[in-house]
Design an enzyme around this catalytic site. Structure first.
Site, mmCIF file in Angstrom:
data_model
loop_
_atom_site.group_PDB
_atom_site.id
_atom_site.type_symbol
_atom_site.label_atom_id
_atom_site.label_comp_id
_atom_site.label_asym_id
_atom_site.label_seq_id
_atom_site.Cartn_x
_atom_site.Cartn_y
_atom_site.Cartn_z
ATOM 1 N N ASP A 97 0.896 -1.160 0.000
ATOM 2 C CA ASP A 97 0.000 0.000 0.000
ATOM 3 C C ASP A 97 0.932 1.206 0.000
ATOM 4 O OD1 ASP A 97 -1.452 2.202 0.555
ATOM 5 O OD2 ASP A 97 -2.118 1.575 2.537
ATOM 6 N N HIS A 98 1.021 1.902 -1.130
ATOM 7 C CA HIS A 98 2.081 2.922 -1.234
ATOM 8 C C HIS A 98 1.861 4.086 -0.268
ATOM 9 C CE1 HIS A 98 -0.809 4.698 -4.055
ATOM 10 N NE2 HIS A 98 -0.186 5.845 -3.916
ATOM 11 N N HIS A 125 -6.119 1.979 1.313
ATOM 12 C CA HIS A 125 -5.264 3.059 1.807
ATOM 13 C C HIS A 125 -5.736 3.664 3.134
ATOM 14 C CE1 HIS A 125 -3.133 2.827 -1.914
ATOM 15 N NE2 HIS A 125 -4.074 3.388 -2.649
HETATM 16 C C1 BG6 Z 1 -4.053 4.324 -6.152
HETATM 17 C C2 BG6 Z 1 -5.490 4.247 -6.589
HETATM 18 O O1 BG6 Z 1 -3.728 3.210 -5.368
HETATM 19 O O2 BG6 Z 1 -3.834 5.494 -5.395
HETATM 20 C C3 BG6 Z 1 -5.846 5.486 -7.386
HETATM 21 O O3 BG6 Z 1 -5.715 3.090 -7.398
HETATM 22 C C4 BG6 Z 1 -5.499 6.734 -6.602
HETATM 23 O O4 BG6 Z 1 -7.237 5.460 -7.722
HETATM 24 C C5 BG6 Z 1 -4.050 6.683 -6.117
HETATM 25 O O5 BG6 Z 1 -5.698 7.863 -7.443
HETATM 26 C C6 BG6 Z 1 -3.676 7.861 -5.235
HETATM 27 O O6 BG6 Z 1 -2.302 7.796 -4.999
HETATM 28 P P1 BG6 Z 1 -1.286 9.029 -5.007
HETATM 29 O O7 BG6 Z 1 0.035 8.445 -5.292
HETATM 30 O O8 BG6 Z 1 -1.797 10.002 -6.026
HETATM 31 O O9 BG6 Z 1 -1.319 9.570 -3.647
#
Ligand code: BG6
Length: 466
Positions: A168-169, A231
């Protein structure tokens, strides 16, 4: 050696290839490494190198040029794989390992759509590639409890849990990591981090983007699975956890899992599902689609620390601003002796701790202060720490960069454990079984009007500026 499945896909282009180049340039990859791209369709090594160069040029922070790029490009190769014919991948892996020498550890990154996880794991098991390996699994991890359990079983048939990195980034973001430091490295905050002092918590992740042509993925997934389970609930785990006895993976993940265990099953009457007007006209979207592009939910964590403190989560596409913000609203003092100035409104949190965890991130304490002058009148005041102005901001790693590095090092602290993700699907079951109807909202707004009742008597803190 890294093998990237889904190497020609959107995620690889936007995050993974630029992230790996950044790690290479920062000297954080091993001295001898190779990156093998893989996908169902065949590319030559040179075609993959060109694809990677375009991706880094468009989405990376660093120009793909000079000696650093030449070295990185030399480390890239490609091997297609489908379950009936994994041979090109096996050949590419063999060549890459020969170039590295010895018995390099393998890291497989499954950047493929969810339906691709099981077949790809099958390839790794059938071909023997799974030995001496770790595997990063993308999200969403399952779509409900039975599918998450089935996926865990498929994975555990080939890999031990210690080799599995469910990514989960958001958890790789500097500011999310900093929640641990803020809470547990200081004497100031942790004593008030509980139901005695905090009235409610908001985790708010509005996005301005729509579905960006991802109708196929989004129609099946929706915001609850794409953002909330993946997230926002993970971030909640960090906000709500008890102090771990150490920052080691076991201790940290024991604590986040305890939060998930204490979470009450989601009550569908405490959830608003929204869909932006125009979503059904997007190419590839069902004209009668009931998929939500927005969720606001009230979540309860039934523990000694949090009992009675609602956690409000909100995320959606096509909203008024892109933000990633946690707000801890503090209880009012027992006695109000002061007059409030004309600028203090109920809508802004005058007593709150705000953590903006979008890169580069900041933390603010909002409080009331005496306005200068002869009368004792209060106005809103803020103390802010900004990552952008502090430390050496260029050392910051983006979420994916940090997490890929952790997976290479074998540190599972910031990755979801099998029991944790299964519990999140378990508490989601009532909502998934009987979701409320989707309510329309205007693009550029903050979601359907009914979210105000959901949060009453509190207020959504965003938008926080005109
Ligand atoms: C992703 C989702 O995991 O995270 C996207 O699939 C979302 O729908 C994105 O827009 C948001 O990540 P970030 O890197 O823009 O904070």
């Amino acid at each position: 050696m890294i093998v990237m499945f889904g190497a020609t896909g959107d995620l690889a282009k936007r995050k993974l290839l630029p992230g790996l180049f950044r790690l290479a340039k920062a000297g954080l990859l091993p001295a001898r490494y190779r990156i093998v791209g893989s996908a169902r369709s065949a590319l030559t090594d040179d075609e993959f190198r060109r694809h990677a160069k375009d991706a880094v040029a468009e989405f990376g922070q660093m120009e793909p040029s000079g000696e650093a790029w030449r070295e990185f490009a030399d480390a890239l190769s490609f091997g297609a794989a489908v379950p009936t014919n994994p041979q090109p991948l096996l050949d590419a892996v063999a060549a890459a390992e020969k170039a590295i020498g010895g018995h390099p550890r393998r890291l497989f990154h499954l950047a493929v759509p969810p339906q691709g996880f099981a077949p790809t794991i099958g390839i790794l098991g059938d071909t023997g590639l799974a030995s001496n390996a770790r595997v990063i699994i993308e999200k969403p991890f399952g779509t409900d409890l039975p599918s998450a359990r089935a996926l865990n079983e498929t994975i555990h048939a080939i890999f031990d849990e210690s080799q599995v990195f469910r990514i989960d980034h958001f958890l790789g973001k500097e500011s999310v990591g900093n929640i641990l430091a803020l809470r547990f490295a200081n004497g100031l905050f942790e004593p008030i981090w509980n139901r005695d002092h905090i009235s409610h918590v908001q985790i708010d992740v509005p996005e301005t983007i729509g579905i960006e042509g991802r109708a196929g993925f989004f129609e099946k997934t929706g915001t609850f699975r794409d953002m909330i389970v993946t997230h926002l609930l993970q971030v909640l785990g960090f906000v709500a956890m008890e102090p771990p006895t150490s920052l080691a993976a076991k201790q940290l993940r024991d604590e986040t899992t305890k939060v998930f265990e204490a979470m009450s099953p989601l009550d569908a009457t405490h959830v608003v599902r929204g869909q932006y007007s125009g979503y059904r006209d997007e190419p590839g979207v069902d004209p009668g689609s009931q998929t939500e592009t927005f969720i606001a939910a009230r979540v309860e964590v039934d523990s000694w620390r949090w009992s009675g403190v609602p956690f409000y989560l909100r995320s959606g596409k096509s909203l008024g601003q892109r933000r990633q913000v946690i707000t801890l609203g503090l209880k009012q003092p027992a006695l109000r002796m002061f007059a409030l100035g004309p600028d203090t409104t109920n809508a802004t949190p005058s007593n709150a701790l705000v953590i903006d965890f979008d890169d580069p991130g900041w933390i603010a304490a909002r409080f009331l202060a005496k306005e200068p002058g002869a009368t004792m009148r209060l106005g809103d005041a803020t103390m802010t720490f900004r990552y952008a102005d502090s430390f050496c901001a260029r050392h910051a790693l983006a979420g994916y960069e940090r997490l890929i590095l952790d997976a290479m090092l074998g540190d599972q602290s910031l990755f979801t454990r099998a029991d944790g993700i299964e519990r999140l699907w378990e508490v989601s079951a009532p909502l998934l079984q009987a979701p409320p109807p989707v309510e329309p909202y205007a693009p550029g707004s903050w979601g359907p009007d009914s979210i105000r009742q959901l949060i009453s008597p509190h207020h959504w803190y965003l938008p926080d500026s005109p």
